[in-house]
Scaffold this active site. Structure first.
Site, PDB file in Angstrom:
ATOM      1  N   SER A  28       7.299  37.939  31.268  1.00 46.26           N
ATOM      2  CA  SER A  28       8.247  36.964  30.726  1.00 46.26           C
ATOM      3  C   SER A  28       9.671  37.383  31.072  1.00 46.26           C
ATOM      4  CB  SER A  28       8.093  36.867  29.211  1.00 46.26           C
ATOM      5  OG  SER A  28       8.511  38.078  28.618  1.00 46.26           O
ATOM      6  N   LYS A  29      10.602  36.588  30.623  1.00 50.36           N
ATOM      7  CA  LYS A  29      12.012  36.813  30.994  1.00 50.36           C
ATOM      8  C   LYS A  29      12.479  38.228  30.698  1.00 50.36           C
ATOM      9  CE  LYS A  29      10.636  33.348  29.171  1.00 50.36           C
ATOM     10  NZ  LYS A  29       9.659  33.467  28.130  1.00 50.36           N
ATOM     11  N   ARG A  30      11.917  38.800  29.629  1.00 50.34           N
ATOM     12  CA  ARG A  30      12.462  40.108  29.303  1.00 50.34           C
ATOM     13  C   ARG A  30      12.057  41.184  30.298  1.00 50.34           C
ATOM     14  NH1 ARG A  30       8.830  42.663  26.124  1.00 50.34           N
ATOM     15  NH2 ARG A  30       7.049  41.294  25.985  1.00 50.34           N
ATOM     16  N   GLY A  44      12.561  40.657  33.431  1.00 53.62           N
ATOM     17  CA  GLY A  44      13.362  40.354  34.610  1.00 53.62           C
ATOM     18  C   GLY A  44      13.095  38.930  35.048  1.00 53.62           C
TER      19      GLY A  44
END
Length: 471
Positions: free
Chosen positions: A239-241, A243
């Site tokens: 997920s976004k966390r 990268g």
RNA sequence: GUCCCCAUCGUCUAGCCUGGCCUAGGACAUUGCCCUUUCAAGGCAGUAACACGGGUUCAAAUCCCGUUGGGGACACCA
């Protein structure tokens, strides 16, 4: 054997995720190999989350990585009549029933069941009500089989058995008349003649819900294949966390589409020890047998390495072409117009061993545009000192005597001077490097001169000399 | 909680189906050395794994069972 027909069916609720690209890629590869058809279908039945921009993002992303489709893009919202008519067919044949439970009540019951440690399934209370004249806000449920087993012979995971007792009666038509995913996907896969449904692992438990619907509708059941997920470094779903996860973010970071494809396909698939594959090789060698069963951790380091490989080995003109938008963005618009495609390709050759991304390449390539150079002050302080002026001057004079640039001749002349002056190569090379590029790190000096050309080399040498004289 | 899936170096993986050739191979990353006009690139070398416990067998990374661990699903989302 019938022609292979596969599909990629993303929902347009954001950017195109790299996990989605990988799913699309496996489908595309299989279609190409089997001379089948690859279909793009947009699953936009969730009105509240779907957007036109997201559809465009999917198309842009697919285009960028070069995954073309033979049919579509279809939009499910344009096929509503199909879902409704098939839902009614299920109702008429006794495979579906109207449910008048309110969404909030369902939610409450689910919570209650969960609290008691029970399975949070629909309890089937409307199943035998026999409602034929439903109120406007009724939903249609599919009568799932309650006994027996549903068996999947998965292309990747092999044989999987589900007890039908775990199934509950899923809603196929919402009270607003829209179909739900588990229903529209079956109708579309059947009507579009999909032979192999290959999708993410997260859909594995949807499959035993969908197979009975195929059967109730009298459709042939396709083969299924469930691809393992992509995880982040902490082994949780990417997920976004972790990268960037949008495929276009990688385009913007200066990755080449071929590198992206090669990396993504190797994430979960292998062919012996081979790491680098051309597209044609991929098409030829792809096989479900060698798709990994377990989830894979996304490794940005390896992707970066692979991108560097592609920068080094792709045709320089192709890399140059991909580089242009980055140069423009870096404010070099005018400079590019003044320069030929050939020269740009030459420039790529000059720096390709040093840049791992196109973004890095912009920085490497910058000193070779324009007449003058921007000096790095530290570099000047260290190498363009008054002490170097006499030698630099001699070098300038010698180069001046050559009417054209010749790498071999200039290099000889340079080395001869080093010997005569009883210097070490680096003692002269570094000041010259700073004069020509403004920096202490660059490609080989004589390659640099070649790209710069005779006149600009002499000009910059002269400017460097002036700068050194200033002390 | 229930159901399903999965398990080889830090990571991606080869080998597993069809046990012996495995003293477990390759790649990324990492460490050292070499090359070298700088920075890279390149070359060479090194560290590093069969989750655990039971079976089966002359022989198990490979077959079977269990345990543990990880992931997924259980919506009028897809």
């Amino acid at each position: 054997m019938n022609q292979v027909r596969v599909r990629f069916a993303p929902s347009p609720t954001g950017f195109l995720h790299i996990g989605g690209v990988r799913t699309a890629l496996f489908n595309w590869l299989f279609a190409r190999q089997q001379q089948g058809v690859f279909i793009l279908r947009i699953e936009d039945t969730d009105q509240s989350r779907s957007t036109d921009e997201s559809i465009q993002a999917i198309i842009d992303g697919m285009n960028w990585v070069g995954l073309d489709w033979g049919e579509g893009p279809f939009r499910q919202t344009e096929r509503m009549d199909l879902y409704r008519s098939h839902a009614m067919k299920l109702f008429e044949t006794g495979h579906a029933y109207w449910c008048v439970c309110k969404a909030e009540a369902l939610e409450a019951r689910r919570k209650e069941a969960e609290a008691k440690g029970l399975s949070p399934r629909y309890d089937g209370r409307c199943r035998n009500l026999g409602i034929t004249d439903p109120p406007g806000d009724a939903a249609l449920r599919f009568k799932a089989p309650q006994e027996g087993q549903t068996v999947i012979d998965d292309l990747i995971k092999g044989k999987i058995v589900f007890d039908n007792t775990v199934l509950d009666d899923v809603i196929i038509l919402r009270s607003n008349g829209y179909p739900t995913y588990n229903f529209s996907v079956v109708v579309d896969d059947a009507l579009m003649g999909i032979t192999h449904v290959v999708r993410g692992d997260d859909h594995l438990t949807n499959t035993p819900r969908q197979i009975p619907i195929f059967e109730a509708l009298g459709f042939a059941v396709p083969r299924f294949g469930h691809l393992p997920m992509i995880l982040g470094a902490d082994k949780t779903r990417l997920s976004k966390r972790h990268g960037a996860t949008s495929i276009m973010a990688y385009k913007d970071m200066g990755y080449l589409p071929d590198a992206m494809v090669n990396y993504l396909v190797r994430l979960g698939w292998s062919h012996g020890d081979q790491e680098l594959f051309s597209r044609q090789e991929l098409i030829n060698k792809f096989s479900w047998d060698h798709v990994q069963k377990s989830a894979a951790v996304f490794n940005p380091d390896k992707l970066l390495w692979m991108n560097a490989e592609y920068i080094k080995t792709s045709p320089p003109r192709q890399v140059a072409q991909a580089l242009v938008p980055f140069l423009e963005q870096a404010g070099l618009k005018k400079e590019i117009v003044a320069v030929s495609d050939e020269w740009l390709a030459q420039l790529v050759v000059l720096v390709k061993e040093r840049a791992k991304t196109l973004v890095e390449m912009v920085d490497w390539v910058r000193p070779y545009f324009g007449q003058t150079v921007t000096f790095d002050e530290e570099a000047v302080k260290k190498f363009l000192t008054p002490a170097i002026v006499p030698v630099l001057s001699k070098l300038g004079t010698r180069f001046q005597n050559f009417s054209v640039f010749s790498k071999a001749e200039w290099e000889n002349s340079f080395k001869q001077l080093v010997v005569e002056e009883n210097m070490k190569m680096g003692q002269l090379a570094q000041p010259v490097r700073v004069a020509l590029t403004g920096r202490t790190a660059s490609p080989g000096l004589f390659e640099v001169m070649e790209v710069l050309g005779r006149d600009r080399t002499l000009f910059r040498l002269q400017k460097g000399l002036e700068r050194a004289s200033m002390g």
